[in-house]
Design an enzyme around this catalytic site. Structure first.
Site: not given
Ligand code: NAD
Ligand code: ATP
Length: 566
Positions: A331-332, A410, A440
């Protein structure tokens, strides 16, 4: 004081209704000079009078005299402003003139902040009106095209070009069908930045497509603007606000942008393979991010035909060149891809290569079939709303200092960062006071983000196609603060009040943290540029599959029937 309004909100209203006391301080006439208080005694006096004010405000005075309240309020306000000035100024002066001057400066700063906030809200509204206007123009052009039912494709092309030239706002040649909305109007007219033609790396024309609402795109394909009819005085819901949306290419997509998760070998290998396949078998132009381009080149010199960009200006023009975005990651990565587009976003096909994958429905092992289907035919999309966030600084000297808006898919989170104090935030919805957040922090989320941080903070899960904004507190220090869902057309203002004990921090999709000082505000509204994500099946099936498979929603062993006689 109106019910439900906190004392200090009322205090502000009374204060803004009484500008004279502040303006008087600009008057060069004789000013009585009170004995200079020490800053400690000022603090004590301010807090004493605040207690006073709260008591007066919450228990209406018996003689109904408003002047008691106002004079106490204005004196509290003046002293609070002086205290803030004294706390800020490096010269520890207690001179009464300086104190009064600082009050006047505060009044001016507040007026400027209001102007800047007004401008931000007006800009958002103007963008929305522009979009509506362009859609209306598109419809007019389409109805003209209907009169040319028997034309050949060439005639239609010429007519489309003529019609587009008639409209100065549109820069695109060609498009149109009889139903739905054409991509050239929807995705290319809101060009942020310079004219697309000025770009020297253009890759030819973008593929056009049509969006249609309803399961049968051909029969029910019109986008209805009027959802409610009130013929003969009866109010009837004429159309459901949102239906499953189909995207159908009208010309072949030619350019695909790959956005990939960094630091992953499996993603790197698959990306190289997919790029080779798309170029070799499908004759598709491929764009990648600059760092991916370097990475691909070190793997294989065949990849020197992959295109990229060098600077922000070129990033701004990406949406005019790219027909489709492919993401490889979790999703990131989808959030990252969306963040590259500050305006319209091309359709996104997200392949799951992360752990959860709420927004990544496509299985990466079957990328050939998936991409074949997407490139060839029509497919369902989810139009995911984004939030447009403006930070308005109290310290901004003029409206030009307003920071660039940030778009989030998001959520935007306002929290206490490393501070150990409670976050203290005043929240307004359009012109109505909503509440004060003490806890918080606060999450302002899209419905797509409802399954992310907002869910962890106790917010509801909401289907991404529902038009709404989630208002979810983080660990509120109150027993009765339930999350809210507000309609999508509102504008929210989150204000860090002057009397907040600490700073707050805003973060956008979990990134780009910005400090908010007392007096700063964050303004959020739905952006006119959603993120269209391709569905594996359709919006609802994909959403339900995600909450079942990703979150194991409501998983419970099924109760068995009684196995004995009753
Ligand atoms: N306590 C928490 O749950 C918490 C804390 C900080 C950030 N986040 C979320 O992480 C997001 C950033 O994601 P990232 O992947 O860059 O960071 P990350 O790599 O720390 O992953 C955060 C997790 O949130 C999940 N996630 C992200 N968007 C989602 C969505 N729309 N629906 C369901 N799950 C989702 C991702 O799959 C991942 O498992 C932020 O937008 C925020 O929503 C969650
Ligand atoms: N092209 C990109 N350049 C820089 N950062 C990126 C890029 N694609 C993803 N990222 C960052 O890398 C991190 C991990 O990516 P992503 O969430 O897709 O993978 P994951 O953590 O393995 O999967 P999940 O979110 O399902 O657990 C995220 O914080 C995202 O913002």
């Amino acid at each position: 004081m109106p019910l439900g309004e906190p004392a200090h909100a009322h205090e502000e209203a009374v204060q803004s209704a009484q500008p004279d006391s502040r303006l008087r301080s600009l008057n060069p006439g004789p000013i009585p000079i009170p004995a200079a208080p020490s800053s400690r005694s000022l603090v004590d006096k301010v807090s004493d009078q605040r207690v006073n004010l709260d008591a007066i405000a919450s228990h209406p005075s018996e003689n109904g005299s408003i002047s008691t309240v106002s004079s106490t309020v204005s004196s509290v306000e003046s002293e609070r402003a002086s205290y803030e000035f004294l706390a800020q100024t490096p010269i520890k002066s207690t001179d009464a003139h300086l104190v009064e001057f600082s009050e006047a400066m505060r009044t001016v700063a507040k007026a400027l902040r209001q102007v800047a906030e007004g401008k931000a809200a007006a800009q958002a509204e103007a963008a929305e009106w522009k979009r509506k206007y362009e859609l209306e123009m598109a419809q007019k052009r389409q109805s003209k095209m209907k009169d040319c039912g028997s034309c050949t494709d060439d005639d239609l092309g010429n007519l489309a070009r003529q019609l587009t030239l008639e409209t100065p706002a549109s820069d695109q040649a060609g498009c149109c069908g009889n139903h739905g909305i054409c991509s050239h109007e929807v995705l290319q007219d809101e060009v942020p930045g310079p004219n697309p033609r000025s770009s020297h790396k253009m890759v030819g024309r973008k593929a056009s497509f049509r969006l249609s609402w309803g399961c049968d795109g051909n029969k029910n394909g019109q986008h209805k603007h009027d959802f409610v009819s009130f013929e003969k005085g009866d109010i009837t819901t004429a159309e459901r606000s949102n239906k499953q949306i189909l995207l159908k290419w009208e010309s072949r997509p030619q350019t695909v942008l790959f956005v990939t998760k960094p630091n992953s070998n499996s993603v790197r290998v698959l990306c190289a393979e997919m790029v080779r396949w798309l170029k070799g078998h499908k004759n598709i132009n491929v764009f990648v991010e600059p760092w991916v381009s370097k990475e691909l080149l070190t793997q294989d010199t065949d990849h020197n035909l992959v295109q990229t960009w060098d600077n922000d200006e070129e990033t701004k023009m990406l949406h005019t060149k790219v027909d489709l975005i492919v993401t490889l990651g979790g999703d990131g990565t989808v959030l990252w891809a969306a963040s590259l587009f500050k305006g319209p976003v091309p359709p996104v096909v997200a392949f799951a290569m992360g752990s959860l994958g709420f927004m990544t429905p496509f299985p990466s092992e079957q990328y050939r079939d998936c991409l074949d289907n997407v490139l060839k035919g029509s497919f369902s999309i989810t139009l995911r709303n984004r939030l447009q966030c403006h930070v308005i600084r109290d310290a901004a000297k003029d409206e030009l200092e307003t920071e660039e808006p940030i778009l989030v898919l998001n959520e935007v989170t306002i929290d206490r960062g490393i501070s150990s104090y409670l976050t203290y935030l005043e929240c307004y919805c359009d012109s109505s006071f909503v509440t004060c957040v003490q806890g918080d922090g606060l999450i302002i989320s899209t419905t797509s983000g409802s399954t992310a941080y907002s869910l962890a903070a106790g917010g509801s899960m909401v289907h991404p196609q529902v038009p709404g904004i989630l208002f979810t507190p983080i660990c509120p220090h109150s027993l009765s603060f339930r999350p809210l869902i507000l309609p999508e057309y509102v504008t929210l203002r989150i204000q860090v009040p002057y009397n907040s004990r600490g700073h707050a921090w805003a973060s956008f999709d979990g990134k780009d943290r910005k400090q908010l000082a007392p007096g700063d505000a964050l303004i959020c509204s739905i952006s006119p540029w959603p993120v269209p994500t391709a569905c594996l099946v359709d919006s609802t099936t994909d959403f339900l599959r995600s909450i079942h498979e990703g979150l194991h929603w409501n998983l419970r062993k099924t109760q068995q029937a009684f196995d004995g006689s009753t």
